[in-house]
Design an enzyme around this catalytic site. Sequence first.
Site, PDB file in Angstrom:
ATOM      1  N   PHE A 138       0.865  -1.188   0.000  1.00 20.58           N
ATOM      2  CA  PHE A 138       0.000   0.000   0.000  1.00 20.58           C
ATOM      3  C   PHE A 138       0.895   1.228   0.000  1.00 20.58           C
ATOM      4  CE2 PHE A 138      -2.542   3.466   1.587  1.00 20.58           C
ATOM      5  CZ  PHE A 138      -3.719   3.295   0.874  1.00 20.58           C
ATOM      6  N   ASP A 223       9.271   2.493   1.719  1.00 23.58           N
ATOM      7  CA  ASP A 223       8.098   3.263   2.127  1.00 23.58           C
ATOM      8  C   ASP A 223       7.933   3.049   3.628  1.00 23.58           C
ATOM      9  OD1 ASP A 223       5.587   4.106   2.894  1.00 23.58           O
ATOM     10  OD2 ASP A 223       4.574   3.390   1.089  1.00 23.58           O
ATOM     11  N   LYS A 252       2.573   9.954   8.371  1.00 23.59           N
ATOM     12  CA  LYS A 252       1.898   9.501   9.594  1.00 23.59           C
ATOM     13  C   LYS A 252       2.517  10.060  10.880  1.00 23.59           C
ATOM     14  CE  LYS A 252      -0.424   5.403   7.819  1.00 23.59           C
ATOM     15  NZ  LYS A 252      -1.808   5.765   8.090  1.00 23.59           N
TER      16      LYS A 252
END
Length: 396
Positions: A138, A223, A252
Amino acid sequence: MTTAEIKEMTDKYIINTYGERPISIVRGEGVYVWDAEGKRYLDFVAGIATVNVGHCHPRVVEAIVNQARELFHVSNLYYIEPQAQLAKRLVELSFADKCFFCNSGAEANEAAIKLARKYSKDHIGPDKFEIITMLKSFHGRTMTTITATGQEKYHKGFEPMSPGFKYVPFNDLRALEDAITDNTCAVMVEPIQAEGGINVPSDEYLSGIRNLCDEKNLLLIFDEVQTAMGRLGKLFGYQAYGVEPDVMTMAKALGGGAPIGCMATKAHIAESLTPGSHASTFGGNPLVCSAALASLNTIVDENLPENAQRVGAYLVEKLRALKDKFPVIKEVRGRGLLVGAELNVEGKGLVSECMKAGVIFNCIGTNVIRIAPPLIINEKHVDEALTVFEKALANL
Ligand code: PLP
């Protein structure tokens, strides 16, 4: 406002991309949040692995308030002190020499993809554009990052996808090697696949990718949108596995709750992005960089990665004991405080029962309970959460 009133207004005015939500959270402090009716919950979701320092950490609040009094926003047409300070700190603490700031994980990955293509064209050849990513990965929700995401469900209805991506199974070095062509410029991978189900790499996987990238002259992009900032028991996920990427993306938890993304890399690679080649209006603005700097310094000063390692090991041990007791738990996997409990049944009901009892978990896919609490939790919080989890398992 009551939850019912907030729901009514949301249903009327917000485009329905998130579906029905069970509660409205209006306040947070440390590991706890409160809903609109004043009920308290132990938060084991943390804004999806985002509020690593806990809700409304005083140092982050103070940094935001002080910065807001001075200057919220100014364009990147001018030098921005908190941006320079944050980049300096990230560089001091990581493999990277240079940073580019943006607003989200997807944008950080977009920057990494642009950089990988530009660097490879500059240094290797004009036909280098292909990026290999993993099935069940993702990487975000922009057109190019849904393309990078190796899950068809995110592509459906939005075709045509961006060209130049190829997918291989996670944890399969042979498949990766076979997929590399003369057009390949980079491999992009999450150190632990988070949204894809908390899929943990085998011991040799990430170092194997590093070796392949070195052999074939490819950039390795990690990532770390979900794994950076202490979640895996080290400040950055790559440190937990002892494998350095060429490019790392973060978002995040970087801002402690403030919206910020960052793409960090080595100086010689960064040179391929030149004035005018990439930019962002809000990227690295004074307000979010002040919040991020306070959050990052708190994570380091309070030794939160070490806490994540210790409490995470305790959590996994307790969950594995529950697995022995309840065969509905198929597998427990993870690292630090990014842990998944895969069930043999759908997880929705379990999450909802726990919420009623005051503990917030989240289900990814249909059947993996994701546990990603603030990194400030201790063993007592784990006991509190798992007591509720066990009762809900017993009532399934
Ligand atoms: N990359 C990873 C590994 C993620 O987990 C996420 C979000 O869940 C993203 C990228 C996208 O981040 P954002 O939602 O901030 O765009």
